[in-house]
Design a protein around this motif. Structure first.
Motif, PDB file in Angstrom:
ATOM      1  N   LYS A 158       0.828  -1.208   0.000  1.00  0.00           N
ATOM      2  CA  LYS A 158       0.000   0.000   0.000  1.00  0.00           C
ATOM      3  C   LYS A 158       0.862   1.258   0.000  1.00  0.00           C
ATOM      4  O   LYS A 158       0.569   2.222  -0.715  1.00  0.00           O
ATOM      5  CB  LYS A 158      -0.932   0.007   1.215  1.00  0.00           C
ATOM      6  N   VAL A 159       1.925   1.263   0.792  1.00  0.00           N
ATOM      7  CA  VAL A 159       2.820   2.416   0.831  1.00  0.00           C
ATOM      8  C   VAL A 159       3.510   2.585  -0.519  1.00  0.00           C
ATOM      9  O   VAL A 159       3.543   3.684  -1.086  1.00  0.00           O
ATOM     10  CB  VAL A 159       3.858   2.278   1.974  1.00  0.00           C
ATOM     11  N   PHE A 160       4.051   1.494  -1.063  1.00  0.00           N
ATOM     12  CA  PHE A 160       4.719   1.532  -2.360  1.00  0.00           C
ATOM     13  C   PHE A 160       3.766   2.050  -3.439  1.00  0.00           C
ATOM     14  O   PHE A 160       4.110   2.936  -4.226  1.00  0.00           O
ATOM     15  CB  PHE A 160       5.246   0.145  -2.727  1.00  0.00           C
ATOM     16  N   ARG A 161       2.546   1.521  -3.461  1.00  0.00           N
ATOM     17  CA  ARG A 161       1.556   1.913  -4.474  1.00  0.00           C
ATOM     18  C   ARG A 161       1.199   3.385  -4.337  1.00  0.00           C
ATOM     19  O   ARG A 161       1.063   4.093  -5.344  1.00  0.00           O
ATOM     20  CB  ARG A 161       0.309   1.049  -4.326  1.00  0.00           C
ATOM     21  N   SER A 162       1.061   3.875  -3.106  1.00  0.00           N
ATOM     22  CA  SER A 162       0.697   5.283  -2.925  1.00  0.00           C
ATOM     23  C   SER A 162       1.810   6.207  -3.417  1.00  0.00           C
ATOM     24  O   SER A 162       1.533   7.303  -3.900  1.00  0.00           O
ATOM     25  CB  SER A 162       0.364   5.579  -1.469  1.00  0.00           C
ATOM     26  N   ILE A 163       3.049   5.759  -3.333  1.00  0.00           N
ATOM     27  CA  ILE A 163       4.174   6.575  -3.809  1.00  0.00           C
ATOM     28  C   ILE A 163       4.233   6.571  -5.332  1.00  0.00           C
ATOM     29  O   ILE A 163       4.329   7.623  -5.964  1.00  0.00           O
ATOM     30  CB  ILE A 163       5.502   6.083  -3.209  1.00  0.00           C
ATOM     31  N   ILE A 164       4.179   5.383  -5.941  1.00  0.00           N
ATOM     32  CA  ILE A 164       4.357   5.323  -7.397  1.00  0.00           C
ATOM     33  C   ILE A 164       3.165   5.873  -8.177  1.00  0.00           C
ATOM     34  O   ILE A 164       3.290   6.176  -9.354  1.00  0.00           O
ATOM     35  CB  ILE A 164       4.682   3.894  -7.886  1.00  0.00           C
ATOM     36  N   ARG A 165       2.030   6.032  -7.546  1.00  0.00           N
ATOM     37  CA  ARG A 165       0.857   6.566  -8.245  1.00  0.00           C
ATOM     38  C   ARG A 165       0.724   8.084  -8.134  1.00  0.00           C
ATOM     39  O   ARG A 165      -0.186   8.661  -8.707  1.00  0.00           O
ATOM     40  CB  ARG A 165      -0.406   5.884  -7.731  1.00  0.00           C
ATOM     41  N   TYR A 199       9.471   9.464 -13.393  1.00  0.00           N
ATOM     42  CA  TYR A 199       9.744   8.193 -14.064  1.00  0.00           C
ATOM     43  C   TYR A 199       9.667   8.354 -15.583  1.00  0.00           C
ATOM     44  O   TYR A 199      10.442   7.743 -16.329  1.00  0.00           O
ATOM     45  CB  TYR A 199       8.742   7.144 -13.579  1.00  0.00           C
ATOM     46  N   SER A 200       8.766   9.199 -16.065  1.00  0.00           N
ATOM     47  CA  SER A 200       8.594   9.366 -17.514  1.00  0.00           C
ATOM     48  C   SER A 200       9.761  10.086 -18.174  1.00  0.00           C
ATOM     49  O   SER A 200       9.975   9.935 -19.373  1.00  0.00           O
ATOM     50  CB  SER A 200       7.292  10.117 -17.812  1.00  0.00           C
ATOM     51  N   ILE A 201      10.534  10.868 -17.414  1.00  0.00           N
ATOM     52  CA  ILE A 201      11.653  11.579 -18.028  1.00  0.00           C
ATOM     53  C   ILE A 201      12.948  10.760 -18.006  1.00  0.00           C
ATOM     54  O   ILE A 201      13.932  11.171 -18.596  1.00  0.00           O
ATOM     55  CB  ILE A 201      11.873  12.971 -17.377  1.00  0.00           C
ATOM     56  N   LEU A 202      12.917   9.606 -17.363  1.00  0.00           N
ATOM     57  CA  LEU A 202      14.094   8.741 -17.358  1.00  0.00           C
ATOM     58  C   LEU A 202      14.251   8.049 -18.703  1.00  0.00           C
ATOM     59  O   LEU A 202      13.273   7.791 -19.401  1.00  0.00           O
ATOM     60  CB  LEU A 202      13.961   7.671 -16.263  1.00  0.00           C
ATOM     61  N   HIS A 203      15.478   7.724 -19.039  1.00  0.00           N
ATOM     62  CA  HIS A 203      15.730   6.933 -20.247  1.00  0.00           C
ATOM     63  C   HIS A 203      15.043   5.579 -20.056  1.00  0.00           C
ATOM     64  O   HIS A 203      15.064   5.009 -18.960  1.00  0.00           O
ATOM     65  CB  HIS A 203      17.233   6.742 -20.444  1.00  0.00           C
ATOM     66  N   ALA A 233      14.694   3.270 -16.665  1.00  0.00           N
ATOM     67  CA  ALA A 233      13.377   3.060 -16.057  1.00  0.00           C
ATOM     68  C   ALA A 233      13.064   1.566 -15.951  1.00  0.00           C
ATOM     69  O   ALA A 233      12.580   1.097 -14.914  1.00  0.00           O
ATOM     70  CB  ALA A 233      12.297   3.772 -16.876  1.00  0.00           C
ATOM     71  N   LEU A 234      13.337   0.811 -17.010  1.00  0.00           N
ATOM     72  CA  LEU A 234      13.100  -0.636 -16.972  1.00  0.00           C
ATOM     73  C   LEU A 234      14.013  -1.319 -15.951  1.00  0.00           C
ATOM     74  O   LEU A 234      13.605  -2.251 -15.273  1.00  0.00           O
ATOM     75  CB  LEU A 234      13.292  -1.247 -18.352  1.00  0.00           C
ATOM     76  N   GLY A 235      15.252  -0.850 -15.865  1.00  0.00           N
ATOM     77  CA  GLY A 235      16.188  -1.413 -14.884  1.00  0.00           C
ATOM     78  C   GLY A 235      15.702  -1.210 -13.459  1.00  0.00           C
ATOM     79  O   GLY A 235      15.781  -2.114 -12.623  1.00  0.00           O
ATOM     80  N   ILE A 236      15.184  -0.022 -13.175  1.00  0.00           N
ATOM     81  CA  ILE A 236      14.639   0.253 -11.841  1.00  0.00           C
ATOM     82  C   ILE A 236      13.447  -0.658 -11.564  1.00  0.00           C
ATOM     83  O   ILE A 236      13.325  -1.245 -10.495  1.00  0.00           O
ATOM     84  CB  ILE A 236      14.240   1.740 -11.713  1.00  0.00           C
ATOM     85  N   GLY A 237      12.572  -0.791 -12.559  1.00  0.00           N
ATOM     86  CA  GLY A 237      11.400  -1.662 -12.399  1.00  0.00           C
ATOM     87  C   GLY A 237      11.789  -3.100 -12.137  1.00  0.00           C
ATOM     88  O   GLY A 237      11.218  -3.763 -11.263  1.00  0.00           O
TER      89      GLY A 237
END
Length: 132
Positions: free
Chosen positions: A9-16, A24-28, A32-36
């Motif tokens: 829940k904490v993780f989801r509230s941060i990433i949303r 995240y959208s401005i990362l190469h 971004a895929l590596g972080i994911g």
């Protein structure tokens, strides 16, 4: 989707949050895929205590109960826990013929389990490889 998984829940509230999405959208894409992948791998590698595992399984089953009893669903299929489960859930009194099913399809790596549903009745299967 468990009701008792605070970490998620904490993780989801941060990433949303809008800011996190923009950042995240401005990362190469490779970064971004590596972080994911790293976040996903750390989640999979995390070893739960027996108590935490039981709470997680109970949370999934509670969610299924709610969907069947409150919303009238016939079958609720989940796979988040990777533990194969199938159970009948009464919609009313235990004597009632009116029930739904909670199914957790397990996983393909350790248990080789999958679910088929024929005429509204789920069946948990185990894949067995045939020798050629």
């Amino acid at each position: 989707f468990t009701t008792n998984d605070l970490r998620y829940k904490v993780f989801r509230s941060i990433i949303r949050r809008r800011f996190a999405k923009h950042l995240y959208s401005i990362l190469h894409p490779d970064l971004a895929l590596g972080i994911g992948k790293t976040l996903s791998r750390s989640s999979r590698m995390r070893r739960l205590t027996r108590t935490d595992r039981e709470l997680k399984l109970k949370g999934l089953e509670d969610y299924a109960h709610k969907q069947i009893q409150m919303h009238g669903h016939d079958v609720v299929v989940l796979g988040h826990s990777h533990e194969p489960v199938i159970s009948k859930i009464a919609r009313g009194s235990e004597e009632s013929e009116n029930y739904g099913y909670y199914v957790n399809c397990g996983d393909w790596i350790k248990h080789y389990t999958y679910v088929i549903i024929i005429d509204g009745i789920p069946d948990l299967k185990i894949f067995e490889q045939k020798e050629l």
